[in-house]
Design a protein around this motif. Sequence first.
Motif: not given
Length: 231
Positions: A82-88, A93-101
């Motif tokens: 589950a942790w591996q899936k979350l990391k993927e 979803e990461e965008f230019l170093g941020f968590l998401d857009f």
Amino acid sequence: MMKIIAKVRKNLLYIILAVVCATAFFIHEFIEDQSIEYKTAYQNYKTEKAKRTKALNILKEESIGTESYIKYDEKRVETDLAWQKLKEVKANEEFLGFLDFQQFVGEIGWAVGLFIYSLFNLIMVFHEVNNSKKGKVLLHTTLLSISLYFISWALFSHDDFPKYVYMIFSILTSIILAYAVIIITSQRYKHIKSLMLNIRSLIGFMFNNTKSESEEKMWDVLKEIKHERKG
């Protein structure tokens, strides 16, 4: 000396505003992220956590093969998956170093708005006739520096350069932009002035060389000359 003091007084409000704006946006850079008390408490927590982990590992080794350990190991495998899936998902979803857009837009959106606002006002300063032009240029150039700092910080990875590099870049860029606006505006006024002088010369020539029987037509033509003439 008195002239300098007079100029400072005329622009004092804008100088104060520029200082206040710069201070408000950058003062956090000079404040410690965490207090010494917090750092000490956190370090103590890490030490105690390491001791707990060591004790837990001993307990795990001693319980290998038991029913409880087998159940634990099954859940550990499921949790790791589950942790591996979350990391993927996070990586996607990461965008230019941020968590998401969404976070990226939240960080850069206001800075872009401030950039447009300050650049627009900087240009408009040169369309005004006032005694505080230098103060306004200073204020809007300061706002340009602030916006460019946060825009560049958002566009590049946070760890690419030290923060002072972003600050120097934003200050230099804003000065170049301000200088460009000054040059473009001054050139525009030179062209307008040249055009007005040419028109004046042309009208003078018309007055001096138009025959009396053609004066009425000349006045009709001059009446058609107006601002934003169409056709």
